[in-house]
Design an enzyme around this catalytic site. Structure first.
Site, PDB file in Angstrom:
ATOM      1  N   TRP A 113       0.825  -1.226   0.000  1.00 61.50           N
ATOM      2  CA  TRP A 113       0.000   0.000   0.000  1.00 61.50           C
ATOM      3  C   TRP A 113       0.851   1.265   0.000  1.00 61.50           C
ATOM      4  CZ3 TRP A 113      -4.377  -1.033   4.183  1.00 61.50           C
ATOM      5  CH2 TRP A 113      -5.177  -2.092   3.737  1.00 61.50           C
ATOM      6  N   LYS A 114       2.149   1.133   0.213  1.00 61.49           N
ATOM      7  CA  LYS A 114       3.048   2.297   0.288  1.00 61.49           C
ATOM      8  C   LYS A 114       2.489   3.327   1.278  1.00 61.49           C
ATOM      9  CE  LYS A 114       4.641   1.170  -4.291  1.00 61.49           C
ATOM     10  NZ  LYS A 114       5.310   1.586  -5.488  1.00 61.49           N
ATOM     11  N   SER A 166       3.805  -2.286 -11.934  1.00 62.20           N
ATOM     12  CA  SER A 166       2.597  -2.044 -12.731  1.00 62.20           C
ATOM     13  C   SER A 166       1.797  -3.311 -13.042  1.00 62.20           C
ATOM     14  CB  SER A 166       2.945  -1.303 -14.030  1.00 62.20           C
ATOM     15  OG  SER A 166       3.467  -0.027 -13.729  1.00 62.20           O
ATOM     16  N   GLY A 193       1.470  -2.755  -6.259  1.00 61.62           N
ATOM     17  CA  GLY A 193       1.373  -1.462  -5.590  1.00 61.62           C
ATOM     18  C   GLY A 193       0.031  -0.809  -5.887  1.00 61.62           C
ATOM     19  N   GLY A 194       0.009   0.076  -6.870  1.00 67.19           N
ATOM     20  CA  GLY A 194      -1.185   0.867  -7.192  1.00 67.19           C
ATOM     21  C   GLY A 194      -2.479   0.062  -7.251  1.00 67.19           C
TER      22      GLY A 194
HETATM   23  P1  PGA Z   1       3.173  -0.650  -8.736  1.00 66.44           P
HETATM   24  O1  PGA Z   1       4.145  -0.823  -7.487  1.00 66.44           O
HETATM   25  O2  PGA Z   1       2.352  -1.899  -8.852  1.00 66.44           O
HETATM   26  O3  PGA Z   1       2.344   0.573  -8.417  1.00 66.44           O
HETATM   27  O4  PGA Z   1       4.027  -0.442  -9.935  1.00 66.44           O
HETATM   28  C1  PGA Z   1       4.805  -2.045  -7.219  1.00 66.44           C
HETATM   29  C2  PGA Z   1       5.763  -1.879  -6.076  1.00 66.44           C
HETATM   30  O5  PGA Z   1       6.413  -0.826  -5.987  1.00 66.44           O
HETATM   31  O6  PGA Z   1       5.910  -2.766  -5.223  1.00 66.44           O
END
Ligand code: PGA
Length: 244
Positions: free
Chosen positions: A11-12, A201, A222-223
């Site tokens: 989730w950052k 991504s 991530g996103g």
């Molecule tokens: P992302 O991030 O899916 O938004 O590219 C992946 C990650 O940084 O672990």
């Protein structure tokens, strides 16, 4: 070889309590068995998420320090993460390496401390676009892999080409396959079967192609993990592909 795909939600630095509760409720209702789902919220949400997580989802943190206690203002230790119910911790995410200057020497200490406390590290490796374009990719990956040792098992390796993170760009599947093979070859001896997951991504639109690659044991998302529908779709695609 892993028995189930590993799908981890990074989730950052996103979400507040209210949004995270809705997201977890949706995940609890739809996750089921057949995949190792890991949720990696920011530190502030770990406790509240832990109390809401269903049995099929594990908890992890996005970082930790290598000391357990002491005068390290602003840091969180491996034993504190265990205490709150974490099973996993991301070590060496490219955002830690590149924004916060964490190098392989520091990350080696973090890996050791995390394992000592009983956490399973999700150790991230990956090259920048410049390193890729100047032919340094394999050297950079080798240096990142070289800090791994059998005593650190169990751990998970996440290959994330940095230029594919949060950009919507995805490495072509042949390149991912070749890179996963390269990483696998570097992990000799007992480490030969360490799970290697892909990140950068990952979305429902490309998850099928990524999951179909037998060198890939799962995804670090991530996103798309901030949206319950998208994340559940990714989990289901991996389950479908990896169990047939
Ligand atoms: P992302 O991030 O899916 O938004 O590219 C992946 C990650 O940084 O672990």
């Amino acid at each position: 070889m892993i028995d189930k795909p590993i799908i981890a939600a990074n989730w950052k630095m996103n979400l507040k309590k209210g949004d995270s509760t809705k997201l977890i409720d949706n995940l609890n209702n739809s996750c089921g068995e057949g995949a190792n789902v890991i949720v990696l919220p920011p530190f502030t949400l770990l406790d509240s998420i832990k109390s809401k997580l269903g049995n099929n989802i594990a908890l992890g943190a996005q970082n930790c320090y290598y000391k357990n206690y002491g005068a390290y203002t602003g840091e969180i230790s491996p034993v504190q993460l265990i205490d709150i119910g974490c099973k996993y911790v991301i070590i060496g995410h490219s955002e830690r390496r590149h924004i916060f200057g964490e190098d392989n020497k520091l990350l080696s200490k973090k890996l050791t401390a995390a394992r000592k406390a009983g956490l399973i590290p999700i150790y991230c490796i990956g090259e920048t676009l410049e390193e890729r374009e100047t032919g340094k990719k394999e050297m950079v990956l080798s240096m990142q892999i070289n800090i791994l040792r059998e005593e650190l098992m169990p751990f998970i390796v996440a290959y994330e080409p940095i230029w594919a993170i949060g950009t919507g760009k995805i490495a072509d599947i042949k390149t991912i396959e070749q890179t996963h093979s390269f990483i696998r070859d570097k992990l000799s001896g007992q480490m030969a079967d360490v799970p290697i997951i892909y990140g950068g991504s990952v979305k429902p639109e490309n998850a099928y192609e990524i999951a179909s690659c037998d060198r890939i044991d799962g995804a670090l998302v991530g996103g798309a993990s901030l949206n319950a529908n998208q994340f559940i779709k990714i989990i289901n695609i991996f389950k479908e592909v990896k169990t047939c």
